[in-house]
Design a protein around this motif. Sequence first.
Motif, PDB file in Angstrom:
ATOM      1  N   ILE A  50      12.711 -32.985 -36.478  1.00 35.29           N
ATOM      2  CA  ILE A  50      13.721 -32.996 -35.423  1.00 35.29           C
ATOM      3  C   ILE A  50      15.095 -33.176 -36.048  1.00 35.29           C
ATOM      4  O   ILE A  50      15.246 -34.013 -36.942  1.00 35.29           O
ATOM      5  CB  ILE A  50      13.453 -34.186 -34.476  1.00 35.29           C
ATOM      6  N   PRO A  51      16.084 -32.435 -35.594  1.00 32.35           N
ATOM      7  CA  PRO A  51      17.432 -32.704 -36.105  1.00 32.35           C
ATOM      8  C   PRO A  51      17.817 -34.159 -35.810  1.00 32.35           C
ATOM      9  O   PRO A  51      17.624 -34.641 -34.695  1.00 32.35           O
ATOM     10  CB  PRO A  51      18.310 -31.734 -35.315  1.00 32.35           C
ATOM     11  N   MET A  52      18.338 -34.823 -36.828  1.00 32.07           N
ATOM     12  CA  MET A  52      18.711 -36.226 -36.641  1.00 32.07           C
ATOM     13  C   MET A  52      19.755 -36.363 -35.546  1.00 32.07           C
ATOM     14  O   MET A  52      19.796 -37.364 -34.825  1.00 32.07           O
ATOM     15  CB  MET A  52      19.245 -36.802 -37.960  1.00 32.07           C
ATOM     16  N   ARG A  53      20.588 -35.338 -35.387  1.00 30.54           N
ATOM     17  CA  ARG A  53      21.652 -35.440 -34.382  1.00 30.54           C
ATOM     18  C   ARG A  53      21.106 -35.514 -32.957  1.00 30.54           C
ATOM     19  O   ARG A  53      21.756 -36.089 -32.088  1.00 30.54           O
ATOM     20  CB  ARG A  53      22.653 -34.294 -34.528  1.00 30.54           C
ATOM     21  N   ASP A  54      19.902 -34.937 -32.754  1.00 26.25           N
ATOM     22  CA  ASP A  54      19.301 -35.049 -31.424  1.00 26.25           C
ATOM     23  C   ASP A  54      18.983 -36.512 -31.110  1.00 26.25           C
ATOM     24  O   ASP A  54      19.203 -36.990 -29.991  1.00 26.25           O
ATOM     25  CB  ASP A  54      18.023 -34.214 -31.322  1.00 26.25           C
ATOM     26  N   LEU A  55      18.441 -37.199 -32.127  1.00 22.33           N
ATOM     27  CA  LEU A  55      18.102 -38.613 -31.936  1.00 22.33           C
ATOM     28  C   LEU A  55      19.373 -39.439 -31.759  1.00 22.33           C
ATOM     29  O   LEU A  55      19.437 -40.335 -30.916  1.00 22.33           O
ATOM     30  CB  LEU A  55      17.308 -39.140 -33.129  1.00 22.33           C
ATOM     31  N   LEU A  56      20.383 -39.121 -32.575  1.00 22.63           N
ATOM     32  CA  LEU A  56      21.644 -39.882 -32.471  1.00 22.63           C
ATOM     33  C   LEU A  56      22.294 -39.636 -31.117  1.00 22.63           C
ATOM     34  O   LEU A  56      22.724 -40.580 -30.452  1.00 22.63           O
ATOM     35  CB  LEU A  56      22.588 -39.489 -33.612  1.00 22.63           C
ATOM     36  N   ALA A  57      22.316 -38.369 -30.712  1.00 21.19           N
ATOM     37  CA  ALA A  57      22.949 -38.048 -29.430  1.00 21.19           C
ATOM     38  C   ALA A  57      22.255 -38.787 -28.292  1.00 21.19           C
ATOM     39  O   ALA A  57      22.913 -39.295 -27.372  1.00 21.19           O
ATOM     40  CB  ALA A  57      22.916 -36.538 -29.198  1.00 21.19           C
ATOM     41  N   ALA A  58      20.928 -38.885 -28.354  1.00 26.72           N
ATOM     42  CA  ALA A  58      20.177 -39.568 -27.290  1.00 26.72           C
ATOM     43  C   ALA A  58      20.574 -41.038 -27.193  1.00 26.72           C
ATOM     44  O   ALA A  58      20.442 -41.651 -26.136  1.00 26.72           O
ATOM     45  CB  ALA A  58      18.680 -39.436 -27.543  1.00 26.72           C
ATOM     46  N   SER A  59      21.057 -41.608 -28.298  1.00 29.65           N
ATOM     47  CA  SER A  59      21.469 -43.020 -28.282  1.00 29.65           C
ATOM     48  C   SER A  59      22.970 -43.180 -28.037  1.00 29.65           C
ATOM     49  O   SER A  59      23.463 -44.304 -28.016  1.00 29.65           O
ATOM     50  CB  SER A  59      21.078 -43.702 -29.596  1.00 29.65           C
ATOM     51  N   ARG A  60      23.686 -42.091 -27.902  1.00 25.35           N
ATOM     52  CA  ARG A  60      25.124 -42.076 -27.624  1.00 25.35           C
ATOM     53  C   ARG A  60      25.940 -42.978 -28.571  1.00 25.35           C
ATOM     54  O   ARG A  60      26.290 -44.113 -28.244  1.00 25.35           O
ATOM     55  CB  ARG A  60      25.386 -42.460 -26.158  1.00 25.35           C
ATOM     56  N   PRO A  61      26.240 -42.446 -29.767  1.00 23.35           N
ATOM     57  CA  PRO A  61      27.021 -43.216 -30.739  1.00 23.35           C
ATOM     58  C   PRO A  61      28.389 -43.594 -30.171  1.00 23.35           C
ATOM     59  O   PRO A  61      28.991 -42.825 -29.423  1.00 23.35           O
ATOM     60  CB  PRO A  61      27.196 -42.243 -31.907  1.00 23.35           C
ATOM     61  N   LYS A  62      28.852 -44.792 -30.524  1.00 19.99           N
ATOM     62  CA  LYS A  62      30.179 -45.228 -30.076  1.00 19.99           C
ATOM     63  C   LYS A  62      31.236 -44.685 -31.023  1.00 19.99           C
ATOM     64  O   LYS A  62      30.933 -44.240 -32.133  1.00 19.99           O
ATOM     65  CB  LYS A  62      30.238 -46.754 -30.100  1.00 19.99           C
TER      66      LYS A  62
END
Length: 541
Positions: free
Chosen positions: A318-330
């Motif tokens: 899975i693209p790491m950005r999908d996981l990061l986006a799901a957690s909504r980076p500040k």
Amino acid sequence: MSIGRRIGTLMVGGLAGLVATLLMVLLMVVGRIWLGISPPPEAIPDRFAPTLDIDTFFSLFNRFGGYNGLKKFGIRSGMTGLFAVGTLVGLVYAAIVESRRSRASVAWRLGLSRIGLLFVTITALLLWIISLIVLWPVLDANYRGLPPSTARFVSALGLLVAYASYGIALIATYRFVIRRRAVDSPETTEGVPPGAPVGRRAVLAGVVGALLVVPSYRLLRRLYNRATFSYDGTPYSGPGIQPITPNDKFYIVTKNVVDPNVTTSFWRLEVGGLVEDAKSYSFDDLASLPSVDQETTLMCISNHIGAGLFSNATWKGIPMRDLLAASRPKAGAVEVMLSGADGYTDTFAFEKAMEPTTLVVYEMNGAPLPQRHGYPVRVIVPGLFGEKNVKWVTGIEVVDHDAKGFYEQQGWGPNFVIPTRSDIFAPRWDRQRGKDAFTEPMRVGHPTTIRGRAFAGNRGVAKVEVSLDDGETWQPARIDYPGTQLTWTFWSYDWRPTDLGGHVVTSRATDGTGAVQTSDRRDIVPQGATGYHRVMAIVEG
Ligand SMILES: Nc1nc2c(c(=O)[nH]1)N[C@H]1C(S)=C(S)[C@@H](COP(=O)(O)O)O[C@H]1N2
Ligand SMILES: [Mo]
């Protein structure tokens, strides 16, 4: 107390300490195998390896016979230290229990000295607290895959249980071996008669200790058989290499003595830090997300020019950005800090983490990720050296500063971008008097195919050239396997030698941006090697 008796009680103290240590070691080994709790002989080297500077690190390699030799030395010292401390505490316990003050001033219950109890409790607690402080950075490791937040708690608890068991076993063993005359009133302040060791009971305690060795030895043997001594640093090189490396041939580098043995029932991937919504994924959660297949080459920063800590595979994840986006980076995210089940850490820029080719993968060449390559999940980050591709990953933490991982703390980097390189893998060559040379002579007029690989991180290889005169003139090589922008390229060149004597064969690659591989020779420390791979050919008539 007579000297003889004093020595006798001290010996019993030492014996009790030893027996208690054996019990503690057994518990630690059981905890390591089934619960993944790293015992101090493993955790201490893990804790301090990153604090060594690279020069010390390599001089230790030389002193102890490579990374594996150093690992063995670390474990052996840790074990020795454990037994030394365990036995020493037993000796001190005996001295304290049998001291005049202990016997005279305190009431005894059940034949136990209050001062002795206090000493053991305080020592165990102190050792525990010191362990927590010293080992804090690696307590979030769990070799069965518990994520960092749970792992820290379980590691702390595991140590407490081990030290408490040691304390109880110490007191019980000592008490069992030492005989005391009955004291009329438990409240008496007249003092407890000095204990006398009983030979038969001492032998019995010794036998119990010896019996404890059996299961510990068997379990340690089991860990030893899984140890990385036989495979850490296995290269992939030589004339037989294929464009896609088979899983069982893929190069391996690991900091561990015994790699994690992750169970997906324990394992979670935590995404947290500077995010609105921290999340924890089970393996099934991850596997149900939309995935991609991506061929990517990995190479270790310690790969010398021409060497084989270098392989290529197709990864699914899975693209790491999908996981990061799901957690909504500040706002203010600077880097991601990755953690592995082995307490390994590494970092890269947040922007790099958000590139679509930075993946969190669970398959390698169509098979579940092999244990040695990070089962169940690892990170793939094209363009950066192998060490950034964290195996057995359990944590992705968004941070607001430039954090340093395991090897970067030693002084590697700060730039981990893979420089463009190329090397020759056929015909076979070997190192002769510090120089690479083909093992077989070439013949005038007979064609020989020179074959090699070229790699430019995530920039792709646009062109490869070959020189048969040590870089004076260059001819274009044929591309046999172009790969992708994220992989190596295989090339070849048909050479029909015309002149007798020695020739230096070399190659150079041009990356996808048009930049030509540098000829400047740079050591692997601290940012990876550069320079041409030069191989000497002897042409005979
Ligand atoms: N958790 C963890 N990840 C790790 C390491 C490690 O020791 N522990 N070693 C790193 C290094 S230095 C390299 S070169 C690559 C090697 O990956 P491979 O063994 O799958 O080829 O893994 C990296 N990821
Ligand atoms: Mo590496």
